[in-house]
Design a protein around this motif. Structure first.
Motif, PDB file in Angstrom:
ATOM      1  N   PRO A 104      39.260  33.272  52.049  1.00 39.86           N
ATOM      2  CA  PRO A 104      39.870  32.365  51.060  1.00 39.86           C
ATOM      3  C   PRO A 104      40.005  32.968  49.670  1.00 39.86           C
ATOM      4  O   PRO A 104      41.020  32.745  48.998  1.00 39.86           O
ATOM      5  CB  PRO A 104      38.926  31.163  51.044  1.00 39.86           C
ATOM      6  CG  PRO A 104      38.159  31.226  52.307  1.00 39.86           C
ATOM      7  CD  PRO A 104      38.099  32.680  52.703  1.00 39.86           C
ATOM      8  N   VAL A 105      39.031  33.734  49.233  1.00 40.53           N
ATOM      9  CA  VAL A 105      39.107  34.338  47.898  1.00 40.53           C
ATOM     10  C   VAL A 105      40.245  35.347  47.846  1.00 40.53           C
ATOM     11  O   VAL A 105      41.058  35.351  46.912  1.00 40.53           O
ATOM     12  CB  VAL A 105      37.762  34.997  47.499  1.00 40.53           C
ATOM     13  CG1 VAL A 105      37.905  35.798  46.210  1.00 40.53           C
ATOM     14  CG2 VAL A 105      36.675  33.942  47.368  1.00 40.53           C
ATOM     15  N   ARG A 106      40.334  36.206  48.862  1.00 42.87           N
ATOM     16  CA  ARG A 106      41.405  37.214  48.872  1.00 42.87           C
ATOM     17  C   ARG A 106      42.780  36.577  49.000  1.00 42.87           C
ATOM     18  O   ARG A 106      43.744  37.024  48.372  1.00 42.87           O
ATOM     19  CB  ARG A 106      41.154  38.236  49.977  1.00 42.87           C
ATOM     20  CG  ARG A 106      39.955  39.114  49.676  1.00 42.87           C
ATOM     21  CD  ARG A 106      39.869  40.317  50.575  1.00 42.87           C
ATOM     22  NE  ARG A 106      39.522  40.026  51.945  1.00 42.87           N
ATOM     23  CZ  ARG A 106      38.293  40.037  52.437  1.00 42.87           C
ATOM     24  NH1 ARG A 106      37.263  40.285  51.644  1.00 42.87           N
ATOM     25  NH2 ARG A 106      38.084  39.795  53.711  1.00 42.87           N
ATOM     26  N   LEU A 107      42.870  35.524  49.792  1.00 42.36           N
ATOM     27  CA  LEU A 107      44.146  34.824  49.925  1.00 42.36           C
ATOM     28  C   LEU A 107      44.561  34.206  48.591  1.00 42.36           C
ATOM     29  O   LEU A 107      45.722  34.292  48.192  1.00 42.36           O
ATOM     30  CB  LEU A 107      44.035  33.759  51.017  1.00 42.36           C
ATOM     31  CG  LEU A 107      45.324  33.171  51.539  1.00 42.36           C
ATOM     32  CD1 LEU A 107      46.286  34.241  52.029  1.00 42.36           C
ATOM     33  CD2 LEU A 107      45.036  32.189  52.658  1.00 42.36           C
ATOM     34  N   CYS A 144      41.792  40.384  34.157  1.00 43.78           N
ATOM     35  CA  CYS A 144      41.247  39.392  33.222  1.00 43.78           C
ATOM     36  C   CYS A 144      41.846  38.005  33.452  1.00 43.78           C
ATOM     37  O   CYS A 144      41.223  36.999  33.136  1.00 43.78           O
ATOM     38  CB  CYS A 144      41.458  39.841  31.780  1.00 43.78           C
ATOM     39  SG  CYS A 144      43.183  40.074  31.309  1.00 43.78           S
ATOM     40  N   ASP A 145      43.048  37.942  34.028  1.00 40.95           N
ATOM     41  CA  ASP A 145      43.684  36.656  34.348  1.00 40.95           C
ATOM     42  C   ASP A 145      43.161  36.077  35.657  1.00 40.95           C
ATOM     43  O   ASP A 145      43.374  34.906  35.938  1.00 40.95           O
ATOM     44  CB  ASP A 145      45.208  36.823  34.473  1.00 40.95           C
ATOM     45  CG  ASP A 145      45.849  37.265  33.176  1.00 40.95           C
ATOM     46  OD1 ASP A 145      45.370  36.852  32.102  1.00 40.95           O
ATOM     47  OD2 ASP A 145      46.829  38.032  33.240  1.00 40.95           O
ATOM     48  N   LEU A 146      42.525  36.886  36.461  1.00 34.06           N
ATOM     49  CA  LEU A 146      42.094  36.463  37.790  1.00 34.06           C
ATOM     50  C   LEU A 146      40.646  35.994  37.833  1.00 34.06           C
ATOM     51  O   LEU A 146      40.311  35.074  38.573  1.00 34.06           O
ATOM     52  CB  LEU A 146      42.287  37.610  38.788  1.00 34.06           C
ATOM     53  CG  LEU A 146      43.696  38.187  38.896  1.00 34.06           C
ATOM     54  CD1 LEU A 146      43.692  39.439  39.750  1.00 34.06           C
ATOM     55  CD2 LEU A 146      44.660  37.153  39.443  1.00 34.06           C
ATOM     56  N   THR A 147      39.786  36.625  37.070  1.00 34.79           N
ATOM     57  CA  THR A 147      38.348  36.387  37.203  1.00 34.79           C
ATOM     58  C   THR A 147      37.917  34.978  36.813  1.00 34.79           C
ATOM     59  O   THR A 147      36.996  34.439  37.415  1.00 34.79           O
ATOM     60  CB  THR A 147      37.539  37.416  36.398  1.00 34.79           C
ATOM     61  OG1 THR A 147      38.006  37.415  35.055  1.00 34.79           O
ATOM     62  CG2 THR A 147      37.676  38.802  36.992  1.00 34.79           C
ATOM     63  N   ASP A 148      38.563  34.376  35.837  1.00 35.78           N
ATOM     64  CA  ASP A 148      38.152  33.043  35.374  1.00 35.78           C
ATOM     65  C   ASP A 148      38.413  31.947  36.402  1.00 35.78           C
ATOM     66  O   ASP A 148      37.824  30.874  36.320  1.00 35.78           O
ATOM     67  CB  ASP A 148      38.862  32.689  34.060  1.00 35.78           C
ATOM     68  CG  ASP A 148      38.363  33.538  32.893  1.00 35.78           C
ATOM     69  OD1 ASP A 148      37.253  34.101  33.010  1.00 35.78           O
ATOM     70  OD2 ASP A 148      39.085  33.649  31.889  1.00 35.78           O
ATOM     71  N   THR A 171      32.098  41.137  42.537  1.00 36.99           N
ATOM     72  CA  THR A 171      32.581  40.495  43.762  1.00 36.99           C
ATOM     73  C   THR A 171      34.104  40.402  43.755  1.00 36.99           C
ATOM     74  O   THR A 171      34.752  40.692  44.763  1.00 36.99           O
ATOM     75  CB  THR A 171      31.946  39.093  43.925  1.00 36.99           C
ATOM     76  OG1 THR A 171      30.526  39.253  43.965  1.00 36.99           O
ATOM     77  CG2 THR A 171      32.426  38.421  45.196  1.00 36.99           C
ATOM     78  N   ILE A 172      34.674  40.036  42.620  1.00 38.12           N
ATOM     79  CA  ILE A 172      36.145  39.988  42.495  1.00 38.12           C
ATOM     80  C   ILE A 172      36.711  41.388  42.703  1.00 38.12           C
ATOM     81  O   ILE A 172      37.702  41.572  43.419  1.00 38.12           O
ATOM     82  CB  ILE A 172      36.568  39.439  41.111  1.00 38.12           C
ATOM     83  CG1 ILE A 172      36.116  37.992  40.938  1.00 38.12           C
ATOM     84  CG2 ILE A 172      38.077  39.576  40.901  1.00 38.12           C
ATOM     85  CD1 ILE A 172      36.777  36.992  41.839  1.00 38.12           C
TER      86      ILE A 172
END
Length: 127
Positions: free
Chosen positions: A47-50, A67-71, A79-80
């Motif tokens: 789910p995270v990768r999707l 930086c736009d993805l981690t939040d 992990t990200i």
């Protein structure tokens, strides 16, 4: 000279196969092709990768900064990074470091392989 009309769409059973059956339902996959596709499917089977793939693909300009993805996740940065590495190793995304940040984009031909595997699967192959 006489004009010849060529069909733009196959007729008969070929037309039915072209319209109704995805590659997975048209003929058995070879060992190599199945192995290649399994890598792609495994990469998006989380789910995270999707979500990451979707966020990158739908981001303005077609690329997203890490930086736009981690939040968007309640996960640590390592992990990200791991999930992004899995997507990148599978060939679904590309990335480039720009100063402090890494920017990611989708590699359309690899993502399209996943979509083409099942599309269009309108009816069962044994019709």
């Amino acid at each position: 000279m006489t004009a010849t009309t060529l069909p733009l769409v196959p007729s008969g059973k070929d037309a039915q196969d072209a319209v109704c059956c995805a590659p997975i339902a048209r003929q058995p996959l070879g060992e190599g092709e199945a192995a290649e596709l399994a890598v792609l499917l495994k990469a998006v089977a989380d789910p995270v990768r999707l979500r990451l793939l979707s966020m990158i693909g739908s981001h303005a300009g077609g690329e997203a900064c890490v930086c736009d993805l981690t939040d968007a996740f309640d996960l640590t940065a390592p992990t990200i990074s791991h999930h992004l590495k899995v997507l990148r190793t599978a060939g679904l995304i590309g990335g480039e470091r720009r100063g402090t940040w890494v920017y990611y984009w989708i590699i359309p031909e690899h993502v399209a392989r996943l979509g083409a595997l099942f599309t269009p699967l309108v009816q069962p192959a044994r019709a």
